[in-house]
Write an enzyme that holds these catalytic residues in place. Sequence first.
Site, PDB file in Angstrom:
ATOM      1  CG  ASP A 112      60.193  81.730  61.703  1.00  0.00           C
ATOM      2  OD1 ASP A 112      60.842  81.269  62.424  1.00  0.00           O
ATOM      3  OD2 ASP A 112      58.825  81.591  61.969  1.00  0.00           O
ATOM      4  CB  CYS A 116      58.886  78.028  62.940  1.00  0.00           C
ATOM      5  SG  CYS A 116      57.798  76.874  63.288  1.00  0.00           S
ATOM      6  N   GLY A 117      59.291  79.207  65.454  1.00  0.00           N
ATOM      7  CA  GLY A 117      59.234  79.542  66.954  1.00  0.00           C
ATOM      8  C   GLY A 117      58.948  78.651  67.904  1.00  0.00           C
ATOM      9  CB  THR A 118      55.775  76.459  68.415  1.00  0.00           C
ATOM     10  OG1 THR A 118      55.199  76.594  67.038  1.00  0.00           O
ATOM     11  CG2 THR A 118      55.328  77.758  69.052  1.00  0.00           C
ATOM     12  N   GLY A 144      54.141  75.290  63.072  1.00  0.00           N
ATOM     13  CA  GLY A 144      53.763  75.611  61.915  1.00  0.00           C
ATOM     14  C   GLY A 144      54.450  74.949  60.767  1.00  0.00           C
ATOM     15  CG  HIS A 199      59.229  52.556  65.782  1.00  0.00           C
ATOM     16  ND1 HIS A 199      58.183  52.296  66.723  1.00  0.00           N
ATOM     17  CD2 HIS A 199      60.252  51.673  65.981  1.00  0.00           C
ATOM     18  CE1 HIS A 199      58.661  51.309  67.705  1.00  0.00           C
ATOM     19  NE2 HIS A 199      60.054  50.845  67.131  1.00  0.00           N
ATOM     20  CG  ASN A 200      57.464  57.436  63.294  1.00  0.00           C
ATOM     21  OD1 ASN A 200      57.764  57.740  64.454  1.00  0.00           O
ATOM     22  ND2 ASN A 200      56.306  56.721  63.135  1.00  0.00           N
ATOM     23  NE  ARG A 240      59.677  83.312  69.064  1.00  0.00           N
ATOM     24  CZ  ARG A 240      58.951  84.251  68.366  1.00  0.00           C
ATOM     25  NH1 ARG A 240      57.625  83.785  68.342  1.00  0.00           N
ATOM     26  NH2 ARG A 240      59.083  85.415  67.591  1.00  0.00           N
ATOM     27  NE  ARG A 246      56.410  45.983  64.888  1.00  0.00           N
ATOM     28  CZ  ARG A 246      57.781  45.904  65.455  1.00  0.00           C
ATOM     29  NH1 ARG A 246      58.623  45.372  64.868  1.00  0.00           N
ATOM     30  NH2 ARG A 246      57.870  46.403  66.763  1.00  0.00           N
ATOM     31  CG  HIS A 247      58.546  50.053  62.602  1.00  0.00           C
ATOM     32  ND1 HIS A 247      57.649  50.388  63.158  1.00  0.00           N
ATOM     33  CD2 HIS A 247      59.538  49.226  63.166  1.00  0.00           C
ATOM     34  CE1 HIS A 247      57.779  50.036  64.648  1.00  0.00           C
ATOM     35  NE2 HIS A 247      58.920  49.155  64.465  1.00  0.00           N
ATOM     36  NE  ARG A 290      53.017  48.505  62.049  1.00  0.00           N
ATOM     37  CZ  ARG A 290      53.300  48.156  63.285  1.00  0.00           C
ATOM     38  NH1 ARG A 290      54.238  48.778  64.279  1.00  0.00           N
ATOM     39  NH2 ARG A 290      52.941  46.871  63.787  1.00  0.00           N
TER      40      ARG A 290
END
Length: 146
Positions: free
Chosen positions: A12, A69-71, A74, A102-103, A113, A136-137, A140
């Site tokens: 954004d 985005c800023g943080t 969102g 792992h993910n 920001r 195993r990941h 999961r």
Amino acid sequence: METGKPIIIGCDHAAYELKEKIKAYLIDKGYQVEDAGTESEESVNYVDFGKKVADAVSKGKYSKGILLCGTGLGMSMVANRFSNVRAALCSDLFAAKMSRLHNDSNILVLGGRVLGDILAFEIIQTWLDTGFEGGRHLERIQTIDN
Ligand code: RB5
């Protein structure tokens, strides 16, 4: 990650400047980048751009995406509502590495920001260079959408 596969990137207004720098960084490293916008610092709704990138990754059109985005909050909330999307908001190298190991994160989310340019580049490079451990990941993550 091999550099031949395109990465889709979206942001954004709050992270437009960082998105442009990241694009230049990735292209310089030999990656193909698909820019889903936004294209200026004019105020927009981050949800529209988050949905565009997450939808493309969810449908398998791109194997990896980057959202800003800023943080980063969102964009994470939006992206993680899409099936097959595992979006990871990262502000440090350890999180970036573990989100891949792992993910099997397929969208990296950054706060424009929150991060300086150099740290953002390092987080991205770590994220792109780290593979999924599987085993195993895999079992999961396969239960996330079910
Ligand atoms: C825009 O002001 C800001 O709310 C947005 O960039 C983002 O941080 C939302 O989570």
